[in-house]
Design a protein around this motif. Structure first.
Motif, PDB file in Angstrom:
ATOM      1  N   GLY A 174       4.562  -5.406   6.242  1.00  0.00           N
ATOM      2  CA  GLY A 174       4.755  -4.251   5.362  1.00  0.00           C
ATOM      3  C   GLY A 174       6.146  -3.693   5.577  1.00  0.00           C
ATOM      4  O   GLY A 174       7.080  -3.970   4.825  1.00  0.00           O
ATOM      5  N   VAL A 175       6.306  -2.946   6.656  1.00  0.00           N
ATOM      6  CA  VAL A 175       7.537  -2.161   6.840  1.00  0.00           C
ATOM      7  C   VAL A 175       8.803  -3.022   6.800  1.00  0.00           C
ATOM      8  O   VAL A 175       9.834  -2.590   6.281  1.00  0.00           O
ATOM      9  CB  VAL A 175       7.425  -1.327   8.152  1.00  0.00           C
ATOM     10  CG1 VAL A 175       7.764  -2.157   9.378  1.00  0.00           C
ATOM     11  CG2 VAL A 175       8.253  -0.070   8.069  1.00  0.00           C
ATOM     12  N   TYR A 195       8.346   4.359   9.403  1.00  0.00           N
ATOM     13  CA  TYR A 195       7.319   4.181   8.377  1.00  0.00           C
ATOM     14  C   TYR A 195       7.040   5.503   7.665  1.00  0.00           C
ATOM     15  O   TYR A 195       6.896   5.569   6.450  1.00  0.00           O
ATOM     16  CB  TYR A 195       5.985   3.775   9.000  1.00  0.00           C
ATOM     17  CG  TYR A 195       5.821   2.446   9.662  1.00  0.00           C
ATOM     18  CD1 TYR A 195       6.460   2.129  10.856  1.00  0.00           C
ATOM     19  CD2 TYR A 195       4.940   1.506   9.125  1.00  0.00           C
ATOM     20  CE1 TYR A 195       6.241   0.921  11.490  1.00  0.00           C
ATOM     21  CE2 TYR A 195       4.715   0.293   9.756  1.00  0.00           C
ATOM     22  CZ  TYR A 195       5.366   0.013  10.947  1.00  0.00           C
ATOM     23  OH  TYR A 195       5.138  -1.181  11.571  1.00  0.00           O
ATOM     24  N   TYR A 233       5.044   1.857   0.511  1.00  0.00           N
ATOM     25  CA  TYR A 233       5.680   2.642   1.571  1.00  0.00           C
ATOM     26  C   TYR A 233       6.725   3.599   0.960  1.00  0.00           C
ATOM     27  O   TYR A 233       7.803   3.820   1.527  1.00  0.00           O
ATOM     28  CB  TYR A 233       6.351   1.739   2.608  1.00  0.00           C
ATOM     29  CG  TYR A 233       5.424   0.912   3.494  1.00  0.00           C
ATOM     30  CD1 TYR A 233       4.343   0.221   2.971  1.00  0.00           C
ATOM     31  CD2 TYR A 233       5.653   0.784   4.859  1.00  0.00           C
ATOM     32  CE1 TYR A 233       3.517  -0.551   3.778  1.00  0.00           C
ATOM     33  CE2 TYR A 233       4.834   0.018   5.677  1.00  0.00           C
ATOM     34  CZ  TYR A 233       3.767  -0.644   5.130  1.00  0.00           C
ATOM     35  OH  TYR A 233       2.951  -1.423   5.937  1.00  0.00           O
ATOM     36  N   SER A 261       4.239  -6.876  10.474  1.00  0.00           N
ATOM     37  CA  SER A 261       5.689  -7.124  10.528  1.00  0.00           C
ATOM     38  C   SER A 261       6.144  -7.523  11.924  1.00  0.00           C
ATOM     39  O   SER A 261       6.896  -8.494  12.094  1.00  0.00           O
ATOM     40  CB  SER A 261       6.479  -5.868  10.137  1.00  0.00           C
ATOM     41  OG  SER A 261       6.304  -5.567   8.784  1.00  0.00           O
ATOM     42  N   LYS A 285       0.836  -1.209   0.000  1.00  0.00           N
ATOM     43  CA  LYS A 285       0.000   0.000   0.000  1.00  0.00           C
ATOM     44  C   LYS A 285       0.869   1.255   0.000  1.00  0.00           C
ATOM     45  O   LYS A 285       2.073   1.190   0.289  1.00  0.00           O
ATOM     46  CB  LYS A 285      -0.894  -0.021   1.247  1.00  0.00           C
ATOM     47  CG  LYS A 285      -0.105   0.054   2.556  1.00  0.00           C
ATOM     48  CD  LYS A 285      -0.994  -0.159   3.784  1.00  0.00           C
ATOM     49  CE  LYS A 285      -0.162  -0.070   5.063  1.00  0.00           C
ATOM     50  NZ  LYS A 285      -0.954  -0.465   6.244  1.00  0.00           N
TER      51      LYS A 285
HETATM   52  C1  LIG Z   1      -0.255  -1.480   6.921  1.00  0.00           C
HETATM   53  C2  LIG Z   1      -0.875  -2.724   7.376  1.00  0.00           C
HETATM   54  C3  LIG Z   1      -0.110  -3.889   7.558  1.00  0.00           C
HETATM   55  C4  LIG Z   1       1.404  -3.905   7.523  1.00  0.00           C
HETATM   56  O1  LIG Z   1       1.866  -3.371   8.759  1.00  0.00           O
HETATM   57  P1  LIG Z   1       3.422  -3.291   9.074  1.00  0.00           P
HETATM   58  O2  LIG Z   1       3.473  -2.819  10.478  1.00  0.00           O
HETATM   59  O3  LIG Z   1       4.000  -2.310   8.104  1.00  0.00           O
HETATM   60  O4  LIG Z   1       3.961  -4.642   8.887  1.00  0.00           O
HETATM   61  C5  LIG Z   1      -0.777  -5.075   7.810  1.00  0.00           C
HETATM   62  N1  LIG Z   1      -2.134  -5.088   7.933  1.00  0.00           N
HETATM   63  C6  LIG Z   1      -2.880  -3.972   7.820  1.00  0.00           C
HETATM   64  C7  LIG Z   1      -4.349  -4.047   7.995  1.00  0.00           C
HETATM   65  C8  LIG Z   1      -2.291  -2.752   7.552  1.00  0.00           C
HETATM   66  O5  LIG Z   1      -3.046  -1.646   7.469  1.00  0.00           O
END
Ligand SMILES: *Cc1c(COP(=O)(O)O)cnc(C)c1O
Length: 368
Positions: free
Chosen positions: A221-222, A352, A37, A204, A33
């Motif tokens: 994600g991160v 982030y 990042y 993460s 998303k």
């Molecule tokens: C952004 C997001 C993630 C990823 O989170 P990180 O902390 O970057 O790993 C996972 N699930 C949802 C619903 C998110 O909004």
């Protein structure tokens, strides 16, 4: 010749995905998303899939459709959907869509009729974050409506999921509480015959620290971008983004000279100032005025005075610094260079936000 650029290492992204996969038996959804990042959504997604990710996660329907337009055929989940969107486009493109309410589920059912195929739906339960997701009180009605729609052939419940509030503090009591709530929600769903392909909860931080939360799919994600979600730990991740620029002007100024808007910095003695062409329009946080670290001329220095829209000034003392020299705002941190974490500390935010904000239309993103 470049003036300012954001370099993204796809090798680092592949390394990080492989690192995350090595710690789990679950499938991996790469969260891409917000333009990955800040790393570029489509290149980041491709690199993650190369390294063994099997799902992609995004926030909006628009992001999901963009992944499909780029030719990516992996399962994609989009999870933040306002009423009235053209959900049939998503269904037709085979995108998995999240539902937190019976209202959205009803829209998905209607859209499935238009699309002429069942909607792939992930039912979201709020286990304690109090953001998206049905509360435990509303959950039974949501799963019952989904079971009925599934019976009618209009919905396929592919996932049941939730999201942590506090997984960056791995021992925090809320993690256990949310895990227990999630288990209870799965039981309620099973009670009406809903047994999804994938149950997923771990971001993460939980992917890296709480294997008991992995279920069928983890959702980092991160960490994919090489940044740690837990202060003080790196987990063997490699930061993928480097932000750098060339000094546009270096000049001697006298002692007692105010620097940048508002003169919040004053030179202590005669010194060399370097002007670096990145500013808040490019993502440099203005709140890091007089604080953000810059690697220039072989050492870390600080932003002198306010961060401007297009530029910052760095006080280099008596060191030899010239126009054209490379200034690194943040990168891998190898050799003592600054990182997105250092900028986050300087700006009072999280890593982030540093990478996600970084880059603008005028700063090219270069892949290597
Ligand atoms: C952004 C997001 C993630 C990823 O989170 P990180 O902390 O970057 O790993 C996972 N699930 C949802 C619903 C998110 O909004």
């Amino acid at each position: 010749m470049w003036q300012a650029e954001v370099r993204v290492s796809l090798d680092a992204i592949r390394h990080n995905v492989a690192r995350l996969r090595s710690g789990t038996a679950a499938e991996l959804m790469a969260v891409v998303k917000a333009d990955g990042y800040g790393h570029g959504m489509v290149p980041a997604a491709r690199a993650a899939l190369d390294a063994g990710a099997t799902w992609l996660g995004v926030c909006t329907l628009g992001e999901a459709l963009e992944l499909r337009r780029a030719g990516l055929t992996a399962p994609v989940l989009a999870w933040l959907l306002a009423p009235g969107l053209p959900l049939h486009d998503g269904i037709a493109a085979g995108i998995d869509l999240s539902a937190s309410s019976t209202g959205l589920l009803a829209e998905l059912v209607a859209a499935a009729r238009v699309a002429g195929r069942p909607a792939r739906v992930h039912l979201k339960v709020d286990t304690g974050l109090s953001r998206a997701g049905a509360t435990p009180a509303d959950w039974p009605a949501l799963v019952e409506a989904a079971a009925k729609a599934q019976g009618d052939g209009l919905v396929e419940v592919t996932g049941v999921w939730s999201h942590f509030a506090y997984a960056d503090a791995p021992g925090h009591a809320t993690v256990d509480r949310q895990l227990a709530e999630f288990g209870a929600a799965l039981d309620v769903a099973a009670g009406v015959g809903i047994t999804p392909q994938v149950r997923h909860l771990a971001n993460s931080a939980a992917t890296l620290t709480r294997p008991d939360t992995h279920f069928d799919l983890v959702r980092p994600g991160v960490a994919i971008y090489g940044l740690s979600p837990v202060a003080g730990e790196t987990f063997g991740l490699r930061p993928a983004m480097t932000a750098r620029a060339r000094v546009v002007l270096a000049k001697r100024v006298a002692a007692g000279q105010g620097v940048s808007y508002g003169h919040t910095y004053v030179t202590q003695r005669e010194t060399t100032l370097a002007v670096v062409p990145l500013g808040y329009a490019d993502g440099v946080p203005r709140s890091a005025s007089n604080a953000g670290p810059v690697w220039l001329g072989g050492k870390v220095r600080r932003v002198a005075g306010r961060v401007c829209m297009d530029q910052i000034v760095v006080d280099c003392g008596d060191d030899e610094v010239r126009a054209g020299d490379e200034a690194v705002l943040f990168g891998t941190g190898d050799g003592g260079g600054p990182t997105a974490d250092h900028w986050a500390d300087a700006a009072g935010t999280i890593n982030y936000e540093i990478v996600t904000r970084f880059g603008s239309a005028r700063v090219p993103r270069i892949y290597g």
